[in-house]
Write a protein that holds these residues in place. Structure first.
Motif, PDB file in Angstrom:
ATOM      1  N   PHE A  22     -77.999 -76.384  93.852  1.00  0.00           N
ATOM      2  CA  PHE A  22     -76.441 -75.919  93.802  1.00  0.00           C
ATOM      3  C   PHE A  22     -76.307 -75.334  95.447  1.00  0.00           C
ATOM      4  O   PHE A  22     -77.240 -74.043  94.599  1.00  0.00           O
ATOM      5  N   PRO A  23     -75.273 -75.393  95.658  1.00  0.00           N
ATOM      6  CA  PRO A  23     -74.394 -75.152  97.011  1.00  0.00           C
ATOM      7  C   PRO A  23     -74.633 -73.298  96.515  1.00  0.00           C
ATOM      8  O   PRO A  23     -74.339 -72.625  97.195  1.00  0.00           O
ATOM      9  N   SER A  24     -74.256 -72.966  95.057  1.00  0.00           N
ATOM     10  CA  SER A  24     -73.848 -71.821  94.952  1.00  0.00           C
ATOM     11  C   SER A  24     -74.846 -70.422  94.817  1.00  0.00           C
ATOM     12  O   SER A  24     -74.897 -70.154  94.625  1.00  0.00           O
ATOM     13  N   ARG A  25     -75.900 -71.344  94.149  1.00  0.00           N
ATOM     14  CA  ARG A  25     -77.173 -70.454  94.032  1.00  0.00           C
ATOM     15  C   ARG A  25     -78.034 -70.729  95.367  1.00  0.00           C
ATOM     16  O   ARG A  25     -78.063 -71.825  96.990  1.00  0.00           O
ATOM     17  N   THR A  26     -78.220 -69.316  96.178  1.00  0.00           N
ATOM     18  CA  THR A  26     -79.498 -69.643  97.158  1.00  0.00           C
ATOM     19  C   THR A  26     -80.912 -69.482  96.812  1.00  0.00           C
ATOM     20  O   THR A  26     -81.242 -68.719  95.430  1.00  0.00           O
ATOM     21  N   PRO A  27     -81.802 -69.994  97.692  1.00  0.00           N
ATOM     22  CA  PRO A  27     -82.926 -70.558  97.223  1.00  0.00           C
ATOM     23  C   PRO A  27     -83.872 -68.808  96.819  1.00  0.00           C
ATOM     24  O   PRO A  27     -83.987 -67.866  97.742  1.00  0.00           O
ATOM     25  N   THR A  28     -84.339 -68.167  95.894  1.00  0.00           N
ATOM     26  CA  THR A  28     -85.200 -67.139  95.867  1.00  0.00           C
ATOM     27  C   THR A  28     -86.787 -67.237  96.130  1.00  0.00           C
ATOM     28  O   THR A  28     -87.209 -68.216  95.571  1.00  0.00           O
ATOM     29  N   TRP A  29     -86.656 -65.806  97.077  1.00  0.00           N
ATOM     30  CA  TRP A  29     -89.083 -66.036  97.369  1.00  0.00           C
ATOM     31  C   TRP A  29     -89.455 -66.312  96.195  1.00  0.00           C
ATOM     32  O   TRP A  29     -89.701 -65.239  95.575  1.00  0.00           O
ATOM     33  N   VAL A  30     -90.542 -67.233  96.046  1.00  0.00           N
ATOM     34  CA  VAL A  30     -91.814 -66.993  94.808  1.00  0.00           C
ATOM     35  C   VAL A  30     -92.965 -66.902  95.063  1.00  0.00           C
ATOM     36  O   VAL A  30     -93.881 -67.048  94.499  1.00  0.00           O
ATOM     37  N   GLY A  31     -93.535 -66.978  96.756  1.00  0.00           N
ATOM     38  CA  GLY A  31     -94.600 -66.673  97.360  1.00  0.00           C
ATOM     39  C   GLY A  31     -95.013 -68.612  97.173  1.00  0.00           C
ATOM     40  O   GLY A  31     -94.410 -69.833  96.987  1.00  0.00           O
ATOM     41  N   LEU A  32     -96.363 -68.085  96.478  1.00  0.00           N
ATOM     42  CA  LEU A  32     -97.144 -69.569  96.391  1.00  0.00           C
ATOM     43  C   LEU A  32     -97.226 -70.434  94.786  1.00  0.00           C
ATOM     44  O   LEU A  32     -97.934 -70.889  94.175  1.00  0.00           O
ATOM     45  N   GLU A  33     -96.612 -69.607  93.958  1.00  0.00           N
ATOM     46  CA  GLU A  33     -95.974 -69.928  93.001  1.00  0.00           C
ATOM     47  C   GLU A  33     -95.766 -71.761  92.519  1.00  0.00           C
ATOM     48  O   GLU A  33     -96.165 -71.294  91.679  1.00  0.00           O
ATOM     49  N   ASN A  34     -94.837 -72.195  93.802  1.00  0.00           N
ATOM     50  CA  ASN A  34     -94.999 -73.624  93.255  1.00  0.00           C
ATOM     51  C   ASN A  34     -96.177 -74.610  93.164  1.00  0.00           C
ATOM     52  O   ASN A  34     -97.088 -75.246  92.979  1.00  0.00           O
ATOM     53  N   TYR A  35     -96.843 -74.144  94.409  1.00  0.00           N
ATOM     54  CA  TYR A  35     -98.658 -74.282  94.253  1.00  0.00           C
ATOM     55  C   TYR A  35     -99.125 -73.976  93.254  1.00  0.00           C
ATOM     56  O   TYR A  35    -100.212 -75.251  92.793  1.00  0.00           O
ATOM     57  N   ARG A  36     -99.275 -72.776  92.810  1.00  0.00           N
ATOM     58  CA  ARG A  36    -100.219 -72.440  91.607  1.00  0.00           C
ATOM     59  C   ARG A  36     -99.798 -73.405  90.254  1.00  0.00           C
ATOM     60  O   ARG A  36    -100.514 -73.464  89.669  1.00  0.00           O
ATOM     61  N   ARG A  37     -98.221 -73.427  90.220  1.00  0.00           N
ATOM     62  CA  ARG A  37     -97.968 -74.581  89.452  1.00  0.00           C
ATOM     63  C   ARG A  37     -98.885 -75.871  89.700  1.00  0.00           C
ATOM     64  O   ARG A  37     -99.014 -76.658  88.673  1.00  0.00           O
ATOM     65  N   ILE A  38     -98.581 -76.455  90.115  1.00  0.00           N
ATOM     66  CA  ILE A  38     -99.265 -77.916  90.855  1.00  0.00           C
ATOM     67  C   ILE A  38    -100.887 -77.718  90.250  1.00  0.00           C
ATOM     68  O   ILE A  38    -101.153 -78.649  90.162  1.00  0.00           O
ATOM     69  N   ALA A  39    -101.677 -76.874  91.377  1.00  0.00           N
ATOM     70  CA  ALA A  39    -102.612 -76.577  90.734  1.00  0.00           C
ATOM     71  C   ALA A  39    -103.684 -75.332  89.177  1.00  0.00           C
ATOM     72  O   ALA A  39    -103.883 -76.538  88.195  1.00  0.00           O
ATOM     73  N   ASP A  40    -102.561 -75.300  88.696  1.00  0.00           N
ATOM     74  CA  ASP A  40    -102.526 -75.705  87.670  1.00  0.00           C
ATOM     75  C   ASP A  40    -102.125 -76.315  86.777  1.00  0.00           C
ATOM     76  O   ASP A  40    -102.729 -76.528  85.081  1.00  0.00           O
ATOM     77  N   ASP A  41    -101.098 -76.757  86.589  1.00  0.00           N
ATOM     78  CA  ASP A  41    -100.277 -77.484  86.237  1.00  0.00           C
ATOM     79  C   ASP A  41     -99.965 -77.620  84.444  1.00  0.00           C
ATOM     80  O   ASP A  41    -101.131 -77.855  83.697  1.00  0.00           O
ATOM     81  N   PRO A  42     -99.199 -76.720  83.815  1.00  0.00           N
ATOM     82  CA  PRO A  42     -99.248 -76.396  82.331  1.00  0.00           C
ATOM     83  C   PRO A  42     -98.585 -77.162  81.842  1.00  0.00           C
ATOM     84  O   PRO A  42     -99.164 -77.369  80.069  1.00  0.00           O
ATOM     85  N   ILE A  43     -97.948 -78.095  82.058  1.00  0.00           N
ATOM     86  CA  ILE A  43     -97.625 -78.925  81.590  1.00  0.00           C
ATOM     87  C   ILE A  43     -98.368 -80.226  81.066  1.00  0.00           C
ATOM     88  O   ILE A  43     -97.921 -81.350  80.948  1.00  0.00           O
ATOM     89  N   GLY A  44     -99.430 -79.908  82.105  1.00  0.00           N
ATOM     90  CA  GLY A  44    -100.251 -81.726  82.300  1.00  0.00           C
ATOM     91  C   GLY A  44     -99.948 -83.008  82.457  1.00  0.00           C
ATOM     92  O   GLY A  44    -100.577 -83.850  82.441  1.00  0.00           O
ATOM     93  N   ASP A  45     -98.838 -82.655  83.481  1.00  0.00           N
ATOM     94  CA  ASP A  45     -98.020 -83.940  84.112  1.00  0.00           C
ATOM     95  C   ASP A  45     -98.576 -84.158  85.577  1.00  0.00           C
ATOM     96  O   ASP A  45     -98.728 -85.413  85.988  1.00  0.00           O
ATOM     97  N   LEU A  46     -99.446 -83.496  86.341  1.00  0.00           N
ATOM     98  CA  LEU A  46     -99.249 -83.766  87.636  1.00  0.00           C
ATOM     99  C   LEU A  46    -100.564 -84.041  88.022  1.00  0.00           C
ATOM    100  O   LEU A  46    -100.903 -84.771  88.624  1.00  0.00           O
TER     101      LEU A  46
END
Lengths: 280, 304
Positions: B50-74
């Motif tokens: 959304f244009p009103s929000r600015t991206p917040t830096w989370v480091g490698l969090e997204n890549y960790r989510r892909i590697a750990d796959d908590p919801i089991g869909d990736l």
């Protein structure tokens, strides 16, 4: 020996004939069922009863509001022409400069462009949407044309520069002795000689633009006033995918003209493809 | 060296040539290279688009989510993607090469067959998907015919494993014609003299293929392998039309995860991390194939 050869030929012809028939069955099913009511499609998918066959389903699909067929064709055709104009128009001078300048910087530049061939366009669409938003081009045809052209430039430029390298430099030199400038040499001497490769690039880019679904769907948006063939078919079919009275006539309307063009131009299209691959 | 060519080598000449590349560079960099850069940046952020929000830096969090796959869909989608890319590439190339050998001579019958094998390529993948869905779906033409014969229906698109196999089969149906044309072009380049002399030396059909035709096809094989892998890694339209990722998530591949799950859920950071990984894998795979195939191609050159 002769009987063995005849047997082989017969086996080859049979295999090819059976496979060809298998390739065409989906088209047959689509055409036949475009003229039948739902009940008959379900009861006898392969047959056609000329007593009950009717064009009313095609007429209904033609008038469908979610897929305005004529406008869809107009928008898709516009995309084919506009994207090719931008991609070829920018790639010709760039490829010429790269092919004719024997400097390291220009070789690196060529590799920089070629790297783009390995970037899957629809995957990079998500961040491209934000670039288009910041340019104010999101949801507009110019934005769509620019994005699709950008994905065509790497291949177009690559085959162009390889082709121009084969054209003798003495042509440029003779013209420049006669006092012609760079642009003049490029557009009046080099460009006309590039006709075969321009035709190849045009055909391949045209197929890509015509069949692209994700770019128009995401950049124009599902609620856009502009529908291409593909986004129109998606709007008309995806929610009614088991209502075959809608599915088959819509698909027939969407593919009939492109198949016709293909049958007429098949030599050029398939020849262009192999020419592009040999150069690439 | 002709004297006029010096004008191309001077600094001013090079600068004037550089200007010629500006329009192509502007479009290419602006809409392809910059988006790749954005993808890398967003992949390290949490951003809902959304244009009103600015991206917040989370480091490698997204890549960790892909590697750990908590919801089991990736992780399942990785396997779907690999299955499509590997099995699909092998089948497409086997079918294309086999038919190219059968159709190599230009007769009216063969020309007709080539056109018939190629035509699915001019249809959009989305339409191919919808068409086969209408043919193979639970209410589709094939199952209605089977039902009419008193047979039980087949779960082409209803059973997870069947659906994946059907998806791959439809992709092969739609794609092998393109590679067939490339193989036919490659076969034109096989020296007839070499084949003739091999035959005079007593080589059988299989031996001629193995020792003459196959090595000479090496550059073609590289091109077909790279183009097939690249196009199969990113298939999306045909999935959307044929199965829409179903049943369940049985046919959701990586591209489907990016466009129809992460992006649709406004999870731009995750979508971009997935996109970056796919671009890296596509580039790495192409590079590996090209390097591995280079030896085969060098063999072909010494032969020619």
């Amino acid at each position: 020996m002769t009987s063995k050869r005849t047997f082989r030929t017969a086996a080859r012809v049979t295999v090819v004939a059976v496979l060809s028939a298998a390739m065409l069955v989906p088209m047959y099913i689509m055409v036949v069922n475009a003229f039948k009511p739902q009940q008959e499609i379900l009861l006898s998918p392969l047959g056609i009863d000329f007593a009950t066959a009717s064009t009313e389903y095609l007429e209904a699909a033609w008038q469908s509001t979610s897929f305005p067929v004529v406008e869809g064709y107009a928008v898709s055709l516009f995309l084919v022409l506009a994207c090719n104009a931008v991609a070829i128009g920018t790639a010709v001078p760039a490829a010429y400069a790269i092919a004719r300048t024997p400097k390291l910087l220009f070789r690196i530049l060529l590799m920089f462009f070629v790297a783009g061939m390995f970037v899957p366009a629809q995957i990079i669409l998500v961040p491209a949407v934000f670039v288009l938003k910041s340019l104010g081009l999101m949801g507009t045809l110019p934005g769509l044309v620019l994005f699709m052209s950008a994905t065509m430039i790497p291949f177009t430029l690559f085959v162009f520069s390889a082709y121009i390298r084969m054209l003798p430099r003495s042509l440029d030199e003779a013209a420049s002795i006669d006092g012609a400038g760079r642009q003049r040499i490029l557009w009046t001497i080099i460009f006309p000689l590039m006709r075969p490769i321009v035709a190849t690039a045009f055909i391949l880019n045209a197929l890509g633009a015509w069949n692209d679904f994700v770019s128009p769907q995401l950049i124009l948006g599902p609620g856009s006033e502009f529908r291409t063939i593909t986004t129109g078919v998606y709007a008309a079919v995806s929610t009614y995918s088991t209502n075959y009275e809608i599915v088959f006539p819509t698909l027939l309307l969407a593919v009939a003209p492109i198949l016709l063009i293909f049958v007429v131009m098949q030599r050029h299209i398939m020849g262009g493809l192999s020419a592009g691959a040999v150069k690439g | 060296m002709p004297r006029t060519s010096t004008s191309w080598r001077t600094r001013a000449g090079a600068f004037a040539n550089g200007l010629l590349t500006v329009p192509a560079l502007a479009v290419y960099v602006g809409l392809l290279v910059v988006p790749v850069g954005f993808a890398v940046y967003y992949s390290f952020t949490d951003y809902n688009g959304f244009p009103s929000r600015t991206p917040t830096w989370v480091g490698l969090e997204n890549y960790r989510r892909i590697a750990d796959d908590p919801i089991g869909d990736l992780h399942p989608s990785v396997w779907v993607t690999v299955a499509i890319a590997v099995v699909g590439t092998l089948l497409v190339n086997a079918a294309a090469l086999g038919l190219a050998l059968l159709l190599r001579r230009t007769t009216p019958f063969n020309t007709f067959a080539r056109v018939v094998m190629f035509y699915p390529h001019v249809l959009s993948a989305l339409i191919v998907g919808f068409l086969w869905q209408a043919i193979l779906g639970p209410q589709g033409a094939v199952n209605n015919i089977l039902g009419g014969w008193g047979q039980s229906t087949l779960p082409f698109l209803a059973d997870p494993q069947w659906a994946l196999a059907t998806l791959i089969a439809v992709i092969v149906w739609a794609q092998f014609g393109v590679q067939l044309v490339l193989y036919l072009a490659g076969l034109q380049a096989v020296s007839p003299d070499l084949k003739e002399s091999a035959r005079i030396d007593g080589a059988g059909g299989g031996q001629v293929f193995r020792h003459v035709t196959w090595p000479a096809l090496a550059p073609t094989v590289t091109v077909t392998l790279v183009t097939t892998v690249l196009s199969l890694l990113k298939v999306y339209d045909v999935v959307l039309g044929l199965t829409n990722g179903g049943p369940g998530d049985a046919t959701q591949n990586w591209a489907y995860e990016i466009l129809a799950v992460s992006f649709a859920n406004n999870d731009i950071g995750l979508a971009c991390a997935q996109a970056v990984l796919l671009v890296l894998v596509a580039g790495l795979l192409s590079f590996t194939i090209i390097v591995l195939r280079r030896r085969a191609e060098e063999g072909a050159e010494s032969l020619g």
